[in-house]
Design a protein around this motif. Structure first.
Motif, PDB file in Angstrom:
ATOM      1  N   ILE A  14       0.843  -1.204   0.000  1.00 56.55           N
ATOM      2  CA  ILE A  14       0.000   0.000   0.000  1.00 56.55           C
ATOM      3  C   ILE A  14       0.878   1.255   0.000  1.00 56.55           C
ATOM      4  CG2 ILE A  14      -1.579   1.367   1.448  1.00 56.55           C
ATOM      5  CD1 ILE A  14      -2.831  -1.369   2.318  1.00 56.55           C
ATOM      6  N   ARG A  15       1.943   1.212   0.767  1.00 56.65           N
ATOM      7  CA  ARG A  15       2.798   2.402   0.874  1.00 56.65           C
ATOM      8  C   ARG A  15       3.730   2.555  -0.325  1.00 56.65           C
ATOM      9  NH1 ARG A  15       3.594   3.021   7.276  1.00 56.65           N
ATOM     10  NH2 ARG A  15       1.592   2.096   7.829  1.00 56.65           N
ATOM     11  N   HIS A  16       3.968   1.453  -1.008  1.00 54.42           N
ATOM     12  CA  HIS A  16       4.868   1.496  -2.178  1.00 54.42           C
ATOM     13  C   HIS A  16       4.166   2.071  -3.414  1.00 54.42           C
ATOM     14  CE1 HIS A  16       8.136   0.341  -4.788  1.00 54.42           C
ATOM     15  NE2 HIS A  16       7.320  -0.356  -5.553  1.00 54.42           N
ATOM     16  N   ARG A  17       2.844   1.912  -3.513  1.00 53.06           N
ATOM     17  CA  ARG A  17       2.133   2.411  -4.711  1.00 53.06           C
ATOM     18  C   ARG A  17       2.345   3.915  -4.861  1.00 53.06           C
ATOM     19  NH1 ARG A  17      -1.057   5.774  -5.872  1.00 53.06           N
ATOM     20  NH2 ARG A  17      -1.386   6.194  -3.664  1.00 53.06           N
ATOM     21  N   ARG A  18       2.721   4.309  -6.057  1.00 51.82           N
ATOM     22  CA  ARG A  18       2.905   5.732  -6.358  1.00 51.82           C
ATOM     23  C   ARG A  18       2.252   6.019  -7.694  1.00 51.82           C
ATOM     24  NH1 ARG A  18       4.358   6.136  -2.083  1.00 51.82           N
ATOM     25  NH2 ARG A  18       2.280   7.017  -2.153  1.00 51.82           N
ATOM     26  N   SER A  19       1.891   7.271  -7.915  1.00 49.63           N
ATOM     27  CA  SER A  19       1.413   7.664  -9.238  1.00 49.63           C
ATOM     28  C   SER A  19       2.613   7.707 -10.183  1.00 49.63           C
ATOM     29  CB  SER A  19       0.772   9.053  -9.178  1.00 49.63           C
ATOM     30  OG  SER A  19      -0.403   9.004  -8.403  1.00 49.63           O
ATOM     31  N   ILE A  20       2.575   6.838 -11.183  1.00 46.17           N
ATOM     32  CA  ILE A  20       3.649   6.803 -12.183  1.00 46.17           C
ATOM     33  C   ILE A  20       3.052   7.322 -13.492  1.00 46.17           C
ATOM     34  CG2 ILE A  20       5.313   5.311 -13.407  1.00 46.17           C
ATOM     35  CD1 ILE A  20       5.817   5.436 -10.353  1.00 46.17           C
ATOM     36  N   LYS A  21       3.523   8.465 -13.952  1.00 48.61           N
ATOM     37  CA  LYS A  21       2.932   9.108 -15.129  1.00 48.61           C
ATOM     38  C   LYS A  21       3.390   8.402 -16.405  1.00 48.61           C
ATOM     39  CE  LYS A  21       1.127  12.709 -12.808  1.00 48.61           C
ATOM     40  NZ  LYS A  21       1.118  14.138 -12.705  1.00 48.61           N
ATOM     41  N   PRO A  22       2.595   8.545 -17.476  1.00 43.04           N
ATOM     42  CA  PRO A  22       2.961   7.870 -18.734  1.00 43.04           C
ATOM     43  C   PRO A  22       4.403   8.129 -19.161  1.00 43.04           C
ATOM     44  CG  PRO A  22       0.781   8.815 -18.914  1.00 43.04           C
ATOM     45  CD  PRO A  22       1.314   9.250 -17.579  1.00 43.04           C
ATOM     46  N   VAL A  23       4.895   9.327 -18.947  1.00 42.31           N
ATOM     47  CA  VAL A  23       6.255   9.659 -19.377  1.00 42.31           C
ATOM     48  C   VAL A  23       7.295   8.769 -18.680  1.00 42.31           C
ATOM     49  CG1 VAL A  23       6.553  11.502 -17.661  1.00 42.31           C
ATOM     50  CG2 VAL A  23       7.775  11.652 -19.833  1.00 42.31           C
ATOM     51  N   ASP A  24       6.924   8.195 -17.557  1.00 41.93           N
ATOM     52  CA  ASP A  24       7.836   7.315 -16.826  1.00 41.93           C
ATOM     53  C   ASP A  24       7.560   5.829 -17.102  1.00 41.93           C
ATOM     54  OD1 ASP A  24       9.488   9.201 -15.624  1.00 41.93           O
ATOM     55  OD2 ASP A  24       7.986   9.620 -14.086  1.00 41.93           O
ATOM     56  N   MET A  25       6.761   5.565 -18.130  1.00 39.56           N
ATOM     57  CA  MET A  25       6.468   4.164 -18.488  1.00 39.56           C
ATOM     58  C   MET A  25       7.279   3.756 -19.715  1.00 39.56           C
ATOM     59  SD  MET A  25       2.362   4.128 -17.968  1.00 39.56           S
ATOM     60  CE  MET A  25       1.642   4.486 -16.367  1.00 39.56           C
ATOM     61  N   ASP A  26       7.498   2.459 -19.835  1.00 45.31           N
ATOM     62  CA  ASP A  26       8.204   1.914 -20.997  1.00 45.31           C
ATOM     63  C   ASP A  26       7.163   1.666 -22.096  1.00 45.31           C
ATOM     64  OD1 ASP A  26       9.491   0.415 -22.880  1.00 45.31           O
ATOM     65  OD2 ASP A  26      10.472  -0.936 -21.443  1.00 45.31           O
ATOM     66  N   SER A  27       7.142   2.571 -23.078  1.00 42.77           N
ATOM     67  CA  SER A  27       6.062   2.490 -24.076  1.00 42.77           C
ATOM     68  C   SER A  27       6.268   1.321 -25.040  1.00 42.77           C
ATOM     69  CB  SER A  27       5.954   3.798 -24.851  1.00 42.77           C
ATOM     70  OG  SER A  27       7.179   4.109 -25.436  1.00 42.77           O
ATOM     71  N   SER A  28       7.460   0.735 -25.021  1.00 41.07           N
ATOM     72  CA  SER A  28       7.704  -0.362 -25.971  1.00 41.07           C
ATOM     73  C   SER A  28       7.340  -1.719 -25.372  1.00 41.07           C
ATOM     74  CB  SER A  28       9.179  -0.375 -26.390  1.00 41.07           C
ATOM     75  OG  SER A  28       9.967  -0.667 -25.264  1.00 41.07           O
ATOM     76  N   ARG A  29       7.010  -1.731 -24.092  1.00 47.42           N
ATOM     77  CA  ARG A  29       6.736  -3.026 -23.437  1.00 47.42           C
ATOM     78  C   ARG A  29       5.251  -3.185 -23.153  1.00 47.42           C
ATOM     79  NH1 ARG A  29       9.264  -5.079 -17.756  1.00 47.42           N
ATOM     80  NH2 ARG A  29       8.282  -7.123 -17.797  1.00 47.42           N
ATOM     81  N   MET A  30       4.667  -4.188 -23.800  1.00 48.51           N
ATOM     82  CA  MET A  30       3.229  -4.444 -23.645  1.00 48.51           C
ATOM     83  C   MET A  30       2.927  -5.068 -22.276  1.00 48.51           C
ATOM     84  SD  MET A  30       1.679  -3.424 -26.265  1.00 48.51           S
ATOM     85  CE  MET A  30       2.818  -2.064 -26.260  1.00 48.51           C
ATOM     86  N   VAL A  31       1.692  -4.994 -21.899  1.00 50.88           N
ATOM     87  CA  VAL A  31       1.242  -5.684 -20.679  1.00 50.88           C
ATOM     88  C   VAL A  31       0.372  -6.858 -21.136  1.00 50.88           C
ATOM     89  CG1 VAL A  31      -0.007  -5.455 -18.498  1.00 50.88           C
ATOM     90  CG2 VAL A  31       1.221  -3.476 -19.441  1.00 50.88           C
ATOM     91  N   LYS A 182      13.650   6.317 -11.065  1.00 51.78           N
ATOM     92  CA  LYS A 182      13.784   6.400  -9.606  1.00 51.78           C
ATOM     93  C   LYS A 182      12.373   6.437  -9.049  1.00 51.78           C
ATOM     94  CE  LYS A 182      16.563   8.887  -6.491  1.00 51.78           C
ATOM     95  NZ  LYS A 182      16.056  10.166  -6.039  1.00 51.78           N
ATOM     96  N   TRP A 183      12.014   5.425  -8.294  1.00 59.03           N
ATOM     97  CA  TRP A 183      10.631   5.328  -7.797  1.00 59.03           C
ATOM     98  C   TRP A 183      10.293   6.580  -6.985  1.00 59.03           C
ATOM     99  CZ3 TRP A 183       7.362   2.057  -9.786  1.00 59.03           C
ATOM    100  CH2 TRP A 183       6.126   1.834  -9.166  1.00 59.03           C
ATOM    101  N   PRO A 184       9.209   7.280  -7.306  1.00 59.34           N
ATOM    102  CA  PRO A 184       8.925   8.531  -6.592  1.00 59.34           C
ATOM    103  C   PRO A 184       8.686   8.306  -5.092  1.00 59.34           C
ATOM    104  CG  PRO A 184       7.440   8.219  -8.469  1.00 59.34           C
ATOM    105  CD  PRO A 184       8.212   6.951  -8.317  1.00 59.34           C
ATOM    106  N   GLN A 185       9.047   9.308  -4.335  1.00 58.59           N
ATOM    107  CA  GLN A 185       8.813   9.269  -2.887  1.00 58.59           C
ATOM    108  C   GLN A 185       7.597  10.135  -2.588  1.00 58.59           C
ATOM    109  OE1 GLN A 185      10.920   7.428  -0.720  1.00 58.59           O
ATOM    110  NE2 GLN A 185      11.481   6.688  -2.762  1.00 58.59           N
ATOM    111  N   SER A 186       6.908   9.820  -1.527  1.00 56.70           N
ATOM    112  CA  SER A 186       5.792  10.669  -1.122  1.00 56.70           C
ATOM    113  C   SER A 186       5.711  10.662   0.391  1.00 56.70           C
ATOM    114  CB  SER A 186       4.491  10.162  -1.751  1.00 56.70           C
ATOM    115  OG  SER A 186       3.460  11.101  -1.560  1.00 56.70           O
ATOM    116  N   SER A 187       4.811  11.401   0.917  1.00 64.73           N
ATOM    117  CA  SER A 187       4.648  11.394   2.369  1.00 64.73           C
ATOM    118  C   SER A 187       3.186  11.640   2.692  1.00 64.73           C
ATOM    119  CB  SER A 187       5.513  12.493   2.999  1.00 64.73           C
ATOM    120  OG  SER A 187       5.048  13.747   2.555  1.00 64.73           O
ATOM    121  N   ARG A 188       2.813  11.327   3.876  1.00 65.25           N
ATOM    122  CA  ARG A 188       1.464  11.586   4.352  1.00 65.25           C
ATOM    123  C   ARG A 188       1.554  12.227   5.721  1.00 65.25           C
ATOM    124  NH1 ARG A 188       0.835  10.407  -0.343  1.00 65.25           N
ATOM    125  NH2 ARG A 188      -0.734   8.997  -1.215  1.00 65.25           N
ATOM    126  N   GLU A 189       0.529  12.997   6.041  1.00 67.45           N
ATOM    127  CA  GLU A 189       0.497  13.596   7.371  1.00 67.45           C
ATOM    128  C   GLU A 189       0.327  12.499   8.417  1.00 67.45           C
ATOM    129  OE1 GLU A 189      -2.305  16.812   7.710  1.00 67.45           O
ATOM    130  OE2 GLU A 189      -1.753  17.522   5.698  1.00 67.45           O
TER     131      GLU A 189
END
Ligand SMILES: Cc1cc2nc3c(=O)[nH]c(=O)nc-3n(C[C@H](O)[C@H](O)[C@H](O)COP(=O)(O)O)c2cc1C
Length: 200
Positions: A14-31, A182-189
Motif C-alpha cells: 500500500i505504501r509502495h504504490r505511487r502515481s507513475i505518469k505515462p512519461v515514466d512508463m516503458d512504451s515499448s513493453r506491452m502488458v 527512480k521510484w517517486p517518494q511521497s509522504s502523508r500527514e
C-alpha cells in the motif's frame, strides 16, 4: 490472512504504490492480457453495497489508445471555454495515451436504483480502482489515476458509450516503469492529526 507477515507485506505494498505518469512508463513493453485480467479481477473484489458491482472497465490498448487520444483532443477543443483552453494541455492529451501501453476508463454504472444512493456506487468503484492499482503495483506495473474535466462531459460519455446515469470516474494509465526510473517518494500527514479517539 491474519498472519503478521501477510499484514506487513500488504502494508508495504500500500505504501509502495505511487502515481507513475505515462512519461515514466516503458512504451515499448506491452502488458500481457492474462496479467490485465488478473488486475481487473482483483478490482472486482471491492466491497459493493447490495452487491450491485457498479463498475465497468473500458480497456484501451494498441490502436484503441489512438482513438481515445483523438476523442479526448476533440472533446477538449469542443468543450473548453476559450479563456481556459490551453494548447499544451491538448497536445498532452494526444500524447499520453500513446505512451502508456494501457489506459483503462473506470466507469460507475448505475445499478442500485432507489435503494442504493449514487454516492455509494461511486465509492464502490473508487474501492475497485484502488484494488486495481494495488494489484498492478504488486505485479511491478506503474499506474496513475487521471481525471481531466472532460471525463464529465456528455460528449465523452457518448463516445465511451455509457448511459446518462453512469460516470467515467478515471482514466487509469498502466505500464511497466521505464528503465532507470527512480521510484517517486511521497509522504502523508501523521494519522494522529486525522484521528479522533473516542474511548473514554
Ligand atoms: C480521484 C482521483 C483523481 C486524480 N486525478 C488526478 C489528475 O487528474 N491528475 C493528476 O496528476 N493526478 C491525479 N490523481 C493522482 C494524485 O495526484 C496522486 O494520487 C497524489 O498526488 C498522491 O500521489 P501518489 O499517488 O503517488 O501517492 C488523482 C487521484 C485520485 C484519487
Amino acid at each position: 490472512m491474519t498472519d503478521i507477515a501477510t499484514h506487513s507485506q500488504l502494508s508495504a505494498l500500500i505504501r509502495h504504490r505511487r502515481s507513475i505518469k505515462p512519461v515514466d512508463m516503458d512504451s515499448s513493453r506491452m502488458v500481457e492480457r492474462s496479467l490485465l485480467m488478473q488486475v481487473l479481477e482483483d478490482a472486482t473484489w471491492a466491497p459493493t453495497h447490495g452487491l450491485t458491482e457498479p463498475w465497468k472497465f473500458v480497456v484501451h490498448q494498441g490502436a484503441g489508445r489512438a482513438r481515445l487520444a483523438e476523442a479526448m483532443q476533440r472533446i477538449y477543443r469542443e468543450t473548453s471555454p476559450p479563456q481556459e483552453f490551453r494548447e499544451d494541455k491538448m497536445k498532452k492529451m494526444g500524447v499520453n495515451p500513446l505512451i502508456a501501453p494501457v489506459v483503462i476508463a473506470g466507469v460507475m454504472v448505475r445499478r442500485g436504483g432507489v435503494k442504493i444512493p449514487e454516492v455509494e456506487e461511486i465509492e464502490a468503484v473508487a474501492c475497485a480502482l484502488q484494488n486495481l492499482m494495488l494489484s498492478a503495483t504488486a505485479a511491478g506495473l506503474g499506474c496513475y489515476w487521471s481525471t481531466p474535466p472532460l471525463l464529465a462531459t456528455q460528449q465523452f460519455a457518448e463516445w465511451l458509450q455509457i448511459g446518462p446515469e453512469d460516470r467515467c470516474m478515471a482514466l487509469i494509465y498502466l505500464g511497466w516503469p521505464r528503465e532507470g526510473l527512480k521510484w517517486p517518494q511521497s509522504s502523508r500527514e501523521p494519522v494522529e492529526s486525522k484521528t479522533r479517539w473516542c474511548d473514554v
